[in-house]
Design an enzyme around this catalytic site. Structure first.
Site, mmCIF file in Angstrom:
data_model
loop_
_atom_site.group_PDB
_atom_site.id
_atom_site.type_symbol
_atom_site.label_atom_id
_atom_site.label_comp_id
_atom_site.label_asym_id
_atom_site.label_seq_id
_atom_site.Cartn_x
_atom_site.Cartn_y
_atom_site.Cartn_z
ATOM 1 N N SER A 106 0.834 -1.189 0.000
ATOM 2 C CA SER A 106 0.000 0.000 0.000
ATOM 3 C C SER A 106 0.876 1.249 0.000
ATOM 4 O O SER A 106 1.795 1.381 0.795
ATOM 5 C CB SER A 106 -0.902 -0.001 1.236
ATOM 6 N N THR A 111 -2.330 2.077 -7.924
ATOM 7 C CA THR A 111 -3.494 2.691 -8.564
ATOM 8 C C THR A 111 -3.075 3.664 -9.654
ATOM 9 O O THR A 111 -3.643 3.684 -10.755
ATOM 10 C CB THR A 111 -4.345 3.405 -7.502
ATOM 11 N N GLY A 386 -1.481 -4.679 -1.993
ATOM 12 C CA GLY A 386 -0.158 -5.292 -1.864
ATOM 13 C C GLY A 386 -0.007 -6.042 -0.552
ATOM 14 O O GLY A 386 -0.905 -6.072 0.297
#
Length: 1070
Positions: A106, A111, A386
């Site tokens: 993360s 994204t 992740g």
């Protein structure tokens, strides 16, 4: 060349396969050095490593898109566009379905990486209205899903709290047709709680910040975040993030995708219901039986929720505070304690939001899905959470890390498979590679009989007392000897003291490291139970969208079968995802987070090293370097290194493979370092490649020197040739200039000589033949020539034909002055003649009368001069016409000649006067007759005809006197500006017995002029006109001397006549 040099830079290689030596330290140093240079992308073969810079870099411009479009993957600098282009072209040109797997923890930028991939594919696709619409819908799905599925965590301000896999479908031309989105394990527990420093899902904050006052009032919300329990009763703004702008962007994206206004409103209403459920507070009470019960503490929130969804508040209150238990044929209603009520409330909120998110994904799929029957190619993009290692890891982290284990497994297997297939395709013997196979860990978790997930499901379904302790005990018994499983009990059995392992925890040795999981909440979150009463309450709501989210609440479809557990559903979803990924050609993007503080361009080596380990980058490099670290097609290889051999430089005539073999044979590399495949050359160690590149750099310097030498020589030769050509041109022009000047000088000299010769000949001839009459001949010639020149010039410069124009060109020579004046007079008379010929008879008569007046009175009587200031034919324009008629400059009267001033034709009383004369009327006017005796004046009407002059009484219109024109002897007038005249009659006249007539007329000039003209026409005799201040008149009693005196005492119009005795009369005029 720049891209290839970047890949082979020994200090910061662009491809880690070429790293030498290969250690964790050298790999970490390379990533750090490239990050320092703002090179955030690095290759491991065809795998892209992306290090999040936490700032915008100028490497995503339209120019960059064009640079990487249709490029060779290894011919450009490492970039995410390169892998996107390679995947797109493989799909379009080779008809191979693709998938792009984006992994990392993360905050590593997964994204953003997926957005960049999608935006690049959208940019390189062909254009068209329908294609653009599909691309826009695919891209606009991101803001909507991010609003409902992303949240701020301690590691990432925009962390995806769900897994997303998007299949973008293309036609045979590579144009997008649509897509399908799959979502995995939304972190719905975040709806009801999140740790301090984090936020709930973005949509709640965006709705409160960006919703209009009318919308918030409709949703029964207030703008303050601190009013809501699920937002931790605190305001949580993000620096640099505009929630209001993001809300409007999300609404715009929904419109692009195809959401109707009613759907958007329903979606926001359900979102508001979830937010308001957190404010429903319960209070504790006790029944008569002594059992604890719960009730709604503040009915206002519950009332507003029910108004939003169209539900009776009593139904929702019963569902929140009690539970119906069915046992065979009996139904028992039990009250819930406050903790149980809060559990039901939170479970309802989580289920509503989770199902709403699933509905949202399905609604987007409805808009972007491809119509059935079309042939399609697929590119999948996987953006999933992740690997997570927190201080306290629960059920969600266990599920997430299981998914990452499966992705690591597919990554290793697909990479090895790809390597093995390439070796076989190139005809090179495959070298087995030692690597960590994480299938043992995957089996530990997912084994359908004795895996951790299976044990958890079994524990959830087991009757009796079920809690986390029994679950942990069962795990300890099953995996007591498993080398990847640890707990306090198994460690004690191995006689290992591990104080870091609490009693309620177990530890798994994942590929990325050891993770300790706290089993508290495992069973509850795996069950994910929602009381049937709450489902039925939602089904009873009149809100269409909310009702559709709970089909199991339909009383007609009541089922006693337990729903599948969260672990079972996720395991099935992962299995489907893995099957989908195995069917496609994989492309990998491994994202790395450089620091924990999200600071721009800060690199923390310890943090990055940990991610290098659990991402398995070292194993990836080793697999990629299995046997041979570098491989390249023969053509590009020969093109790059052909300058190292005289036999291949500058051109090689044979095949590319033969050229590469000749080149490497001359460089004398050890045979074990090289292998020749069918289409590629393989080099075993990076050191050999670096030696090859070093030799090339040295040769490039030599060639550059040679090129510079040749270029300087060419430039000097070109400059010399240009100067020589310029010198030749200058010399030619100069010689031409000299010869032209010499010729002109010779020509002038020849002309002078010719002139002198011709002059001498003429003088000699003149002296011989023309000397005697030469002067007269020359004079006549010159005279005629001057006269001709004068006349021709006069012809060209004649003045205008207007009679008013008296201009005339002056004589150029004095001897022509008299002739010039005569010509001027002739020309002017000719102009006047031309003008007269154009006159009408009436006009001619009028002008003749005025000419006659001019001849009679000009320079003789002041009255005429006074009235000669005007211009014009009538009322002052007669000067020209007088001149025209007399061929001279004679001024004219300003007063017009009208002739008839009485209006005889209009006045019947005067018509009989005209009948008395019996001839043609010339003039009719009113005059004043002077009494001979007293000098007084009386008005009379005067009619002048061609034969008579009649004086009549104006009142009676009766003639008093009728004179024949033949009886008029003469007329006397003064020289002043008066209208006084004496009409002298002949003594033989019958009327003249009384004497001469003294008259005063306002039109004296016209009267006398017309009388003169009439006499001239009738008797052929001119009127005798006397203009003097004294004259003698004949009265009946004798002659009277009349003296006219100019005096101011006289009236302005009528003279004053005074008798001075019997033979004198004095007339005073003004």
């Amino acid at each position: 060349m720049e891209a290839t040099t970047s890949l082979l830079d020994a200090d910061a290689v662009g491809d880690l396969v070429l790293l030498d030596p290969l250690t964790e330290e050298s790999l970490l140093h390379t990533l750090q050095e490239r990050f320092r240079r703002s090179d955030i992308y690095t290759y491991i073969g065809n795998v892209v490593i992306s290090v999040n810079p936490y700032q915008s870099l100028p490497i995503y411009t339209p120019e960059k898109v064009q640079e990487y479009r249709n490029c060779n993957f290894f011919a450009v600098k490492p970039h995410i566009y390169a892998i996107a282009d390679d995947a797109y072209r493989s799909l379009r040109d080779r008809d191979r379905d693709q998938c792009i797997l984006i992994t990392g923890e993360s905050g590593a930028g997964k994204t953003e990486a997926s957005k960049l991939v999608m935006s690049y594919v959208a940019a390189v696709c062909s254009k068209g209205e329908e294609v653009d619409r599909v691309k826009e819908q695919l891209l606009q799905s991101n803001p909507v899903l991010e609003a409902f599925g992303n949240a701020k965590t301690v590691r990432n301000d925009n962390s995806s709290r769900f897994g997303k896999y998007m299949d973008v479908e293309f036609d045979f031309k590579g144009e997008p047709l649509g897509g399908v989105i799959s979502n995995y394990l939304l972190e719905k527990s975040r709806v009801i709680r999140h740790v301090k420093g984090e936020r709930n899902f973005h949509i709640f904050y965006q709705l409160l910040a960006g919703g209009s006052a009318q919308l918030l009032q409709q949703l029964k919300l207030c703008q303050d975040c601190r009013h809501y329990g699920y937002l931790n009763w605190e305001s949580s703004g993000l620096p640099g993030v505009d929630d209001a702008a993001n809300f409007h962007a999300m609404q715009d994206a929904m419109r692009v995708i195809g959401f109707s206004p009613a759907e958007v409103t329903a979606l926001l209403e359900v979102t508001a219901v979830v937010l308001k459920l957190g404010n429903v507070q319960l209070s504790s009470s006790y029944q008569a039986s002594g059992m604890e019960a719960s009730s709604i503490a503040e009915p206002q929130e519950l009332q507003e929720i029910c108004e939003l969804i169209g539900l009776d508040p009593g139904i929702l209150e019963r569902a929140l505070c009690s539970r119906t238990v069915k046992a065979r044929d009996e139904t028992v209603l039990t009250t819930l304690s406050v903790p149980q009520g809060y559990y039901g409330r939170d479970a309802l909120a989580k289920n509503i939001y989770s199902r709403l998110f699933d509905w949202l994904v399905n609604r987007i799929n409805t808009s972007i899905q491809v119509k059935p029957g079309k042939q399609r190619k697929v590119m999948g993009v996987l953006d999933i959470y992740g690997f997570e290692i927190f201080q306290d890891n629960g059920f969600e982290q266990f599920i997430i890390n299981y998914c990452n284990e499966k992705l690591q497994q597919i990554f290793i297997l697909m990479t090895l498979k790809e390597e093995q297939e390439e070796y076989i395709r190139e005809g090179i013997q495959w070298t087995p590679v030692e690597f960590f196979d994480n299938s043992i860990i995957c089996n530990l978790i997912e084994n359908s009989k004795c895996g951790i997930l299976a044990m958890l499901d079994e524990e959830c379904l087991r009757p009796g007392v079920v809690n986390e302790d029994t679950f942990l005990t069962k795990l300890n018994q099953l995996f007591a000897t498993h080398k990847h499983y640890e707990s306090r009990e198994t460690q004690n059995a191995r006689h290992v003291m591990d104080a870091s392992l609490p009693l309620q925890c177990f530890r798994i040795h994942h590929y990325a490291g050891k993770v300790t999981y706290n089993v508290t909440g495992f069973i509850e979150r795996n069950n994910d139970l929602l009381f049937r009463d709450l489902s039925q309450a939602m089904w009873a709501a009149r809100h269409t969208l909310l009702r559709s989210l709970f089909p199991e609440g339909d009383p007609q479809k009541v089922s006693l079968k337990l729903p599948p557990t969260a672990g079972f559903q996720f395991k099935a979803s992962v299995a489907t995802l893995m099957k989908n990924l195995y069917s496609k050609n994989p492309n990998y993007i491994r994202c790395i987070k450089p620091n924990e503080t999200k600071t721009a361009m800060v690199f923390t080596p310890e943090l990055v090293l940990a991610q290098i380990r659990y991402l398995g980058l070292m194993e990836n490099v080793r697999v990629r370097r299995a046997g041979y670290a570098f491989r390249q097609l023969y053509g590009p290889f020969l093109e790059r290194y052909k300058m190292l051999s005289p036999r291949t430089w500058p051109r090689w005539a044979g095949s590319d493979r033969e050229g590469a073999e000749v080149l490497l044979a001359e460089l004398a590399f050890p045979p074990e370092e090289l292998a020749f495949g069918h289409t590629k050359i393989f080099i075993r160690s990076p050191r050999t490649l670096f030696d090859l590149e070093g030799s090339r750099q040295e040769r490039v310097v030599q060639l550059a020197t040679l090129i510079q030498k040749m270029f300087r020589g060419w430039r000097c030769r070109t400059q010399y040739q240009l100067m020589r050509k310029s010198q030749i041109i200058i010399s030619a022009w100069f010689r031409g200039h000299v010869q032209k000047n010499k010729y002109k000088q010779m020509k002038r000299s020849a002309l002078v000589i010719q002139a002198y010769a011709r002059g001498w000949k003429v003088r000699r001839a003149y002296r011989r033949y023309f000397r005697s009459a030469a002067s007269t001949c020359l004079a006549n010639f010159i005279y005629r020539r001057l006269v001709q020149k004068f006349l021709m010039g006069l012809r060209r410069n004649l003045p205008p034909l207007a009679v008013l124009d008296r201009t005339w060109p002056p004589a150029p020579y004095k001897f022509l002055a008299e002739a010039n004046q005569e010509l001027r007079s002739i020309f002017y008379r000719w102009k006047c003649k031309k003008y007269r010929e154009q006159l009408t008879p009436q006009r001619r008569t009028l002008l003749q009368a005025k000419l006659c007046a001019s001849e009679l009175f000009k320079d003789k009587k002041k009255l005429y001069s006074k009235r000669c200031r005007g211009r014009g034919l009538v009322g002052g324009g007669g000067g020209v016409h007088g001149a025209v008629l007399a061929d001279g400059p004679i001024p004219s009267l300003q007063q017009p000649f009208q002739g008839e001033y009485l209006g005889l034709t209009q006045n019947p009383k005067y018509q009989k006067l005209h009948a008395v004369a019996k001839d043609k009327l010339v003039m009719a006017d009113t005059v004043r007759k002077v009494n001979r005796a007293s000098g007084k004046t009386v008005p009379r009407l005067l009619l002048l005809t061609t034969e008579h002059l009649v004086l009549a009484d104006p009142k009676a219109a009766q003639p008093k006197t009728v004179l024949s024109l033949a009886d008029i002897r003469s007329v006397s007038v003064t020289r002043f500006s008066d209208g006084f005249l004496a009409l002298h009659l002949k003594e033989t006249s019958t009327v003249g017995s009384k004497g001469d007539f003294l008259l005063v007329s306002n039109h004296l000039i016209e009267l006398v002029t017309r009388l003169h003209q009439t006499l001239l026409d009738t008797t052929a005799q001119a009127l005798s006109l006397h203009i003097a201040d004294q004259f003698s008149t004949r009265f009946q009693k004798g002659d009277v001397a009349v003296t006219v005196v100019e005096s101011a005492k006289a009236g302005s119009d009528v003279p004053v006549c005074k008798k001075r005795g019997s033979h004198k009369m004095e007339v005073l005029v003004h």
